[in-house]
Scaffold this motif. Structure first.
Motif, short mmCIF file in Angstrom:
data_model
loop_
_atom_site.label_atom_id
_atom_site.label_comp_id
_atom_site.label_asym_id
_atom_site.label_seq_id
_atom_site.Cartn_x
_atom_site.Cartn_y
_atom_site.Cartn_z
N GLU A 122 34.08 -11.07 -21.31
CA GLU A 122 34.34 -9.68 -20.94
C GLU A 122 35.83 -9.39 -20.82
N ASP A 123 36.66 -10.38 -21.20
CA ASP A 123 38.11 -10.27 -21.14
C ASP A 123 38.59 -9.91 -19.73
N ARG A 124 37.93 -10.51 -18.74
CA ARG A 124 38.29 -10.26 -17.35
C ARG A 124 39.13 -11.40 -16.80
N ARG A 125 40.02 -11.08 -15.92
CA ARG A 125 40.90 -12.07 -15.30
C ARG A 125 40.06 -13.05 -14.47
N LEU A 126 40.38 -14.32 -14.60
CA LEU A 126 39.66 -15.36 -13.87
C LEU A 126 40.30 -15.52 -12.49
N THR A 127 39.65 -14.96 -11.49
CA THR A 127 40.07 -15.12 -10.10
C THR A 127 38.93 -15.78 -9.33
N PRO A 128 39.23 -16.39 -8.19
CA PRO A 128 38.14 -17.00 -7.41
C PRO A 128 37.04 -16.01 -7.07
N GLN A 129 37.38 -14.80 -6.67
CA GLN A 129 36.35 -13.84 -6.29
C GLN A 129 35.52 -13.41 -7.49
N ALA A 130 36.18 -13.15 -8.61
CA ALA A 130 35.44 -12.75 -9.81
C ALA A 130 34.52 -13.86 -10.28
N LEU A 131 34.98 -15.10 -10.17
CA LEU A 131 34.18 -16.25 -10.57
C LEU A 131 32.94 -16.37 -9.68
N ARG A 132 33.14 -16.25 -8.39
CA ARG A 132 32.03 -16.36 -7.45
C ARG A 132 31.03 -15.21 -7.64
N ASP A 133 31.54 -14.01 -7.78
CA ASP A 133 30.65 -12.86 -7.97
C ASP A 133 29.82 -13.01 -9.24
N THR A 134 30.44 -13.48 -10.30
CA THR A 134 29.73 -13.65 -11.58
C THR A 134 28.63 -14.68 -11.45
N LEU A 135 28.93 -15.79 -10.79
CA LEU A 135 27.92 -16.83 -10.60
C LEU A 135 26.70 -16.30 -9.86
N VAL A 136 26.93 -15.60 -8.75
CA VAL A 136 25.83 -15.10 -7.93
C VAL A 136 25.05 -14.01 -8.65
N GLN A 137 25.76 -13.10 -9.30
CA GLN A 137 25.09 -11.99 -9.97
C GLN A 137 24.25 -12.45 -11.15
N ARG A 138 24.74 -13.40 -11.89
CA ARG A 138 24.04 -13.82 -13.12
C ARG A 138 22.93 -14.84 -12.85
N TRP A 139 23.20 -15.80 -11.97
CA TRP A 139 22.27 -16.92 -11.84
C TRP A 139 21.87 -17.21 -10.40
N GLY A 140 22.29 -16.37 -9.46
CA GLY A 140 21.99 -16.61 -8.05
C GLY A 140 20.51 -16.66 -7.75
N ASP A 141 19.73 -15.74 -8.32
CA ASP A 141 18.29 -15.72 -8.05
C ASP A 141 17.61 -16.99 -8.56
N ALA A 142 17.99 -17.42 -9.76
CA ALA A 142 17.40 -18.63 -10.33
C ALA A 142 17.79 -19.86 -9.51
N LEU A 143 19.03 -19.88 -9.03
CA LEU A 143 19.47 -21.00 -8.20
C LEU A 143 18.76 -21.01 -6.86
N ALA A 144 18.52 -19.83 -6.29
CA ALA A 144 17.79 -19.74 -5.02
C ALA A 144 16.37 -20.25 -5.19
#
Length: 282
Positions: A122-144
């Motif tokens: 998505e050409d987005r800057r890699l920051t800790p918060q963006a990384l964490r948000d992406t992880l939870v939004q995309r795969w958080g339910d499956a991980l839970a």
């Protein structure tokens, strides 16, 4: 500023993401002294592995981190990431003769690489918060959902028996120990002028002080885990790696871990993930 050469701050390629992961595993291996963990010159609390075993493992995993970053960039579902990780684990075990060197890192850093790949796509800057948000939004339910399944691995079994937070639960929550403890600890240590190795050592102890490390729980039970957490808190309270006797204190703790056969593998994985993020985002 990080002591490592900086990769692209915005939209690193999947090759850069994967290469940073391999280098971060080496960063963790090279750090010494580490309590109970394998270094370039010490086997820690382990009798079945040494630095050569770890080098064979991390070299075997080079392609995996690139592949899973590519899956993240392609918007893959969790099942595809899981299959990629299972294949990587089999490759690791072949390379090491059946010894588990990096199973936790395959899971943790693999998920982070996938998240970084998604941001890069998505050409987005890699920051800790963006990384964490992406992880939870995309795969958080499956991980839970995965976290609710009984684990067949020694660490997972110990975590469930003792009522500890498992690695899968940590992942479903967006790796709180990584983002709320480890990353700030490394940044603060570097801001105080510590060298990268000293900052990494303080970061490792900061993680050990709070993490429900299932490797410690498996090897030493709840008593072993709590001992390790107390030792880590004491090390930091005494000034950590920057204290005049900091290295000597760390070595003494390492000797005691070996005596007790303790090895904080979960903390080591979290340190490696912190080193990976430092290489990518500074």
């Amino acid at each position: 500023m990080s002591a490592h050469p900086q990769l692209a701050a915005a939209a690193p390629s999947v090759q850069e993401i994967g290469r940073a992961a391999t280098l971060a595993l080496y960063d963790e291996l090279a750090l010494s002294p580490k309590p109970g963990l394998v270094t370039l010159t010490d086997c820690g609390s382990h009798v079945d592995m040494d630095a050569h075993t770890f080098m064979r493992s991390l070299l075997a995993l080079r392609g995996y981190f690139v592949r899973i970053a590519g899956l993240g960039a392609a918007g893959a579902q969790f099942e595809a990431l899981e299959r990629c990780g299972i294949a990587a684990e089999a490759h690791m075990l072949t390379a090491t003769g059946g010894i588990n060197t990096h199973r936790g890192a395959i899971f943790m850093i693999g998920l982070l690489c996938a998240s970084a790949g998604a941001l890069a796509a998505e050409d987005r800057r890699l920051t800790p918060q963006a990384l964490r948000d992406t992880l939870v939004q995309r795969w958080g339910d499956a991980l839970a959902a995965r976290a609710k399944q009984p684990s067949t691995l020694p660490g997972g079994i110990a975590a469930r028996r003792l009522g500890l937070r498992s690695a899968s639960t940590e992942a479903a929550m967006g790796f709180p120990t990584l983002f709320e403890t480890a990353v700030p600890a490394l940044h603060m240590a570097r801001a105080r002028g510590l060298s990268m190795p000293c900052a990494q050592l303080d970061t490792l102890f900061a993680v050990m002080a709070v993490l429900d490390d299932s490797n410690l729980a498996h090897r030493g039970g709840l008593e072993g885990l709590r001992f390790a957490q107390r030792a880590a808190r004491g090390f930091l309270a005494a000034g950590g790696a920057a204290a005049p006797q900091g290295q000597a204190v760390a070595r003494a703790i390492a000797d005691e871990f070996v005596r007790r056969r303790l090895s904080p593998g979960g903390a080591a994985d979290t340190l490696a993930a912190t080193c990976w993020l430092a290489r990518l985002a500074g």
